[in-house]
Design a protein around this motif. Sequence first.
Motif, PDB file in Angstrom:
ATOM      1  N   LEU A 303     180.365  93.801 -37.115  1.00 40.28           N
ATOM      2  CA  LEU A 303     181.150  94.607 -38.060  1.00 40.28           C
ATOM      3  C   LEU A 303     181.626  95.917 -37.437  1.00 40.28           C
ATOM      4  CD1 LEU A 303     178.936  94.070 -41.247  1.00 40.28           C
ATOM      5  CD2 LEU A 303     181.134  92.988 -40.724  1.00 40.28           C
ATOM      6  N   GLU A 304     181.113  96.210 -36.235  1.00 42.76           N
ATOM      7  CA  GLU A 304     181.532  97.401 -35.472  1.00 42.76           C
ATOM      8  C   GLU A 304     181.327  98.691 -36.263  1.00 42.76           C
ATOM      9  OE1 GLU A 304     185.505  96.658 -34.125  1.00 42.76           O
ATOM     10  OE2 GLU A 304     184.926  94.888 -32.954  1.00 42.76           O
ATOM     11  N   ARG A 305     180.136  98.800 -36.849  1.00 39.18           N
ATOM     12  CA  ARG A 305     179.788  99.992 -37.620  1.00 39.18           C
ATOM     13  C   ARG A 305     178.575 100.696 -37.019  1.00 39.18           C
ATOM     14  NH1 ARG A 305     180.201  97.023 -43.525  1.00 39.18           N
ATOM     15  NH2 ARG A 305     182.399  96.381 -43.338  1.00 39.18           N
ATOM     16  N   PRO A 306     178.388 101.979 -37.335  1.00 37.90           N
ATOM     17  CA  PRO A 306     177.312 102.768 -36.724  1.00 37.90           C
ATOM     18  C   PRO A 306     175.912 102.273 -37.048  1.00 37.90           C
ATOM     19  CG  PRO A 306     178.931 104.194 -37.786  1.00 37.90           C
ATOM     20  CD  PRO A 306     179.248 102.793 -38.218  1.00 37.90           C
ATOM     21  N   MET A 307     175.012 102.453 -36.079  1.00 40.25           N
ATOM     22  CA  MET A 307     173.604 102.167 -36.319  1.00 40.25           C
ATOM     23  C   MET A 307     172.736 103.170 -35.572  1.00 40.25           C
ATOM     24  SD  MET A 307     173.246  98.507 -34.317  1.00 40.25           S
ATOM     25  CE  MET A 307     174.882  97.810 -34.465  1.00 40.25           C
ATOM     26  N   ILE A 308     171.566 103.427 -36.165  1.00 41.81           N
ATOM     27  CA  ILE A 308     170.595 104.363 -35.610  1.00 41.81           C
ATOM     28  C   ILE A 308     169.270 103.633 -35.464  1.00 41.81           C
ATOM     29  CG2 ILE A 308     169.426 106.592 -35.905  1.00 41.81           C
ATOM     30  CD1 ILE A 308     171.652 107.342 -37.910  1.00 41.81           C
ATOM     31  N   PHE A 309     168.552 103.913 -34.378  1.00 39.37           N
ATOM     32  CA  PHE A 309     167.284 103.241 -34.127  1.00 39.37           C
ATOM     33  C   PHE A 309     166.141 104.243 -34.305  1.00 39.37           C
ATOM     34  CE2 PHE A 309     170.604 100.754 -32.395  1.00 39.37           C
ATOM     35  CZ  PHE A 309     170.214  99.440 -32.633  1.00 39.37           C
ATOM     36  N   PHE A 310     165.472 104.094 -35.441  1.00 42.59           N
ATOM     37  CA  PHE A 310     164.392 104.991 -35.841  1.00 42.59           C
ATOM     38  C   PHE A 310     163.080 104.429 -35.304  1.00 42.59           C
ATOM     39  CE2 PHE A 310     161.615 106.594 -39.482  1.00 42.59           C
ATOM     40  CZ  PHE A 310     161.493 107.854 -38.928  1.00 42.59           C
ATOM     41  N   ALA A 311     162.806 104.724 -34.043  1.00 46.21           N
ATOM     42  CA  ALA A 311     161.653 104.159 -33.334  1.00 46.21           C
ATOM     43  C   ALA A 311     160.543 105.196 -33.248  1.00 46.21           C
ATOM     44  CB  ALA A 311     162.083 103.694 -31.952  1.00 46.21           C
ATOM     45  N   TYR A 312     159.937 105.490 -34.388  1.00 41.11           N
ATOM     46  CA  TYR A 312     158.926 106.546 -34.467  1.00 41.11           C
ATOM     47  C   TYR A 312     157.614 106.172 -33.772  1.00 41.11           C
ATOM     48  CZ  TYR A 312     157.220 103.598 -38.272  1.00 41.11           C
ATOM     49  OH  TYR A 312     156.764 102.538 -39.009  1.00 41.11           O
ATOM     50  N   ASP A 313     157.405 104.876 -33.515  1.00 40.69           N
ATOM     51  CA  ASP A 313     156.176 104.422 -32.856  1.00 40.69           C
ATOM     52  C   ASP A 313     156.507 103.633 -31.593  1.00 40.69           C
ATOM     53  OD1 ASP A 313     157.333 102.294 -34.140  1.00 40.69           O
ATOM     54  OD2 ASP A 313     155.488 101.546 -35.054  1.00 40.69           O
ATOM     55  N   LEU A 314     157.503 104.102 -30.869  1.00 41.23           N
ATOM     56  CA  LEU A 314     158.027 103.374 -29.725  1.00 41.23           C
ATOM     57  C   LEU A 314     156.958 103.072 -28.673  1.00 41.23           C
ATOM     58  CD1 LEU A 314     160.460 102.188 -28.224  1.00 41.23           C
ATOM     59  CD2 LEU A 314     160.962 104.476 -27.353  1.00 41.23           C
ATOM     60  N   ASP A 315     156.180 104.070 -28.286  1.00 40.06           N
ATOM     61  CA  ASP A 315     155.173 103.876 -27.234  1.00 40.06           C
ATOM     62  C   ASP A 315     154.135 102.837 -27.648  1.00 40.06           C
ATOM     63  OD1 ASP A 315     156.442 105.720 -25.663  1.00 40.06           O
ATOM     64  OD2 ASP A 315     155.144 107.390 -26.237  1.00 40.06           O
ATOM     65  N   LYS A 316     153.658 102.940 -28.884  1.00 32.92           N
ATOM     66  CA  LYS A 316     152.658 101.994 -29.390  1.00 32.92           C
ATOM     67  C   LYS A 316     153.230 100.583 -29.446  1.00 32.92           C
ATOM     68  CE  LYS A 316     149.949 100.883 -33.515  1.00 32.92           C
ATOM     69  NZ  LYS A 316     149.633 101.260 -34.925  1.00 32.92           N
ATOM     70  N   VAL A 331     169.479  99.043 -26.860  1.00 32.56           N
ATOM     71  CA  VAL A 331     170.039  99.198 -28.206  1.00 32.56           C
ATOM     72  C   VAL A 331     171.348 100.000 -28.163  1.00 32.56           C
ATOM     73  CG1 VAL A 331     167.785  98.984 -29.296  1.00 32.56           C
ATOM     74  CG2 VAL A 331     168.632 101.264 -28.705  1.00 32.56           C
ATOM     75  N   PRO A 332     172.312  99.664 -29.037  1.00 33.01           N
ATOM     76  CA  PRO A 332     173.647 100.264 -28.982  1.00 33.01           C
ATOM     77  C   PRO A 332     173.828 101.467 -29.900  1.00 33.01           C
ATOM     78  CG  PRO A 332     173.715  98.429 -30.469  1.00 33.01           C
ATOM     79  CD  PRO A 332     172.291  98.527 -29.989  1.00 33.01           C
ATOM     80  N   GLY A 333     172.838 102.332 -29.949  1.00 32.85           N
ATOM     81  CA  GLY A 333     172.950 103.491 -30.828  1.00 32.85           C
ATOM     82  C   GLY A 333     171.892 104.526 -30.494  1.00 32.85           C
ATOM     83  N   PRO A 334     171.988 105.704 -31.097  1.00 27.85           N
ATOM     84  CA  PRO A 334     171.013 106.765 -30.847  1.00 27.85           C
ATOM     85  C   PRO A 334     169.607 106.334 -31.242  1.00 27.85           C
ATOM     86  CG  PRO A 334     172.930 107.590 -32.067  1.00 27.85           C
ATOM     87  CD  PRO A 334     173.026 106.111 -32.068  1.00 27.85           C
ATOM     88  N   VAL A 335     168.626 106.692 -30.422  1.00 24.31           N
ATOM     89  CA  VAL A 335     167.220 106.434 -30.715  1.00 24.31           C
ATOM     90  C   VAL A 335     166.567 107.750 -31.126  1.00 24.31           C
ATOM     91  CG1 VAL A 335     165.001 105.644 -29.794  1.00 24.31           C
ATOM     92  CG2 VAL A 335     167.130 104.543 -29.055  1.00 24.31           C
ATOM     93  N   VAL A 336     165.945 107.777 -32.306  1.00 23.68           N
ATOM     94  CA  VAL A 336     165.274 108.974 -32.803  1.00 23.68           C
ATOM     95  C   VAL A 336     163.861 108.601 -33.230  1.00 23.68           C
ATOM     96  CG1 VAL A 336     167.434 110.031 -33.579  1.00 23.68           C
ATOM     97  CG2 VAL A 336     166.106 108.632 -35.171  1.00 23.68           C
ATOM     98  N   ASP A 337     162.989 109.605 -33.300  1.00 25.55           N
ATOM     99  CA  ASP A 337     161.617 109.326 -33.720  1.00 25.55           C
ATOM    100  C   ASP A 337     161.167 110.170 -34.904  1.00 25.55           C
ATOM    101  OD1 ASP A 337     161.277 111.827 -32.604  1.00 25.55           O
ATOM    102  OD2 ASP A 337     160.028 111.135 -30.928  1.00 25.55           O
ATOM    103  N   ASN A 338     162.120 110.888 -35.513  1.00 25.71           N
ATOM    104  CA  ASN A 338     161.769 111.676 -36.697  1.00 25.71           C
ATOM    105  C   ASN A 338     162.995 111.821 -37.595  1.00 25.71           C
ATOM    106  OD1 ASN A 338     163.142 114.466 -36.119  1.00 25.71           O
ATOM    107  ND2 ASN A 338     162.103 113.914 -34.207  1.00 25.71           N
ATOM    108  N   THR A 339     162.755 112.171 -38.838  1.00 27.24           N
ATOM    109  CA  THR A 339     163.827 112.222 -39.835  1.00 27.24           C
ATOM    110  C   THR A 339     164.822 113.338 -39.555  1.00 27.24           C
ATOM    111  OG1 THR A 339     162.314 111.316 -41.493  1.00 27.24           O
ATOM    112  CG2 THR A 339     164.307 112.371 -42.310  1.00 27.24           C
ATOM    113  N   ASP A 340     164.361 114.468 -39.040  1.00 26.05           N
ATOM    114  CA  ASP A 340     165.271 115.583 -38.759  1.00 26.05           C
ATOM    115  C   ASP A 340     166.337 115.187 -37.734  1.00 26.05           C
ATOM    116  OD1 ASP A 340     164.035 117.344 -40.524  1.00 26.05           O
ATOM    117  OD2 ASP A 340     162.621 118.072 -39.026  1.00 26.05           O
TER     118      ASP A 340
END
Length: 391
Positions: A303-316, A331-340
Amino acid sequence: MARELVVTVYLFVFQILFNGFKLFPQKKKAIFVASFGDNILYTLNELKKHTNYPVVILKTSQCKVDFEHDDNVLNFESMNLLQWIQAIYHLATADKVFVDNYFGFLAVTDFKPNVQCVQLWHAAGAIKRFGLKDPSVENRSERALERFKSVYQRFTHVVVGSEKMAAIFRQSFGLANEAILRSGIPRSDFFFNIQEKKNVEQELRQIYPVTNRKKVILYAPTYRDDQLNKAEIALEIEKLYEKFHDDYVLFLRLHPAVKHEFRNQHSDFVYDVSDVTDINHLLVITDILITDYSSIPFEFSLLERPMIFFAYDLDKYERTTGFWEDYETLVPGPVVDNTDDLIDVIENGYFDIERIKDFANLWNQYSKGNASKTLINKLYREEEQYQAVEN
């Protein structure tokens, strides 16, 4: 130890019944063993356009797809003894068996030589490791490992949507390249059907009228073993509400394994859409996808729409499950680990749509809108060739 004993007894009984029923004449019929069901539904519908052969659907308790137009649906759970036995009879006397997951019973199903056992799988791509490459395999017994291999070797065909996924299946299941069926993923046909997408969108916007005036953020996290009975989520919903409730709604797609109801403090902003059976339908009205390690992005990218990867427990997660390649590169989008940080991405539009397009092309190489038709044509053409050699 107890788990292995239960599995051993189950398979012993299954094998006795299967071998007994194998003495009955084989029939031209297709058996579908449904755990997820969506790929099976598209394959089934296409099959019915080409043949009048009998079809039997063996539906596990996990499957949420409603095969409402099919009379021959059996409950494939040993708790329902009569239907379970009937299911084994059909498996032993069919010439085609379609599955969409790992099923341990395949370890003891010594099919007749001409039987095609087709693995439709339930994901168009893979971020996390599975099968023989799952790190947890190291902690299983030798008997269990041999059982896994027996199941994988039962597949005569494994359907893929890309060469990337073909390579992963060869490693995960220990298969030769000849077993790979490059037809595309059946359920991906939905994304190329303009009318079907339009109908689904209209239906969902009637169910959720708020989407006619606000954009949709869909949060669809993957399953975690330690959250079997918890509906807690790592997103700080209060912060999202404060920032976005004027312009967005937040749809929550909690994993089916989560048994307790989510307590919604903002009913005008948060909507639990976990009961919507087909995730692809939800994607049609999704403006921004938030996920982590699930396979949803592989189809959402179409669909070529935005996505965010909320990987708060990536290391585990990397330690316990493992990834096929570097997560942030894959992954084709920003990776974040917190809501802010997640809020910052949305507010500033830190998305790369070209990267998403490249991702879609890479993983959906063979999924171009006619995957179901291609699959059925290849299987039945192959059958005709087999019969010609036999004759």
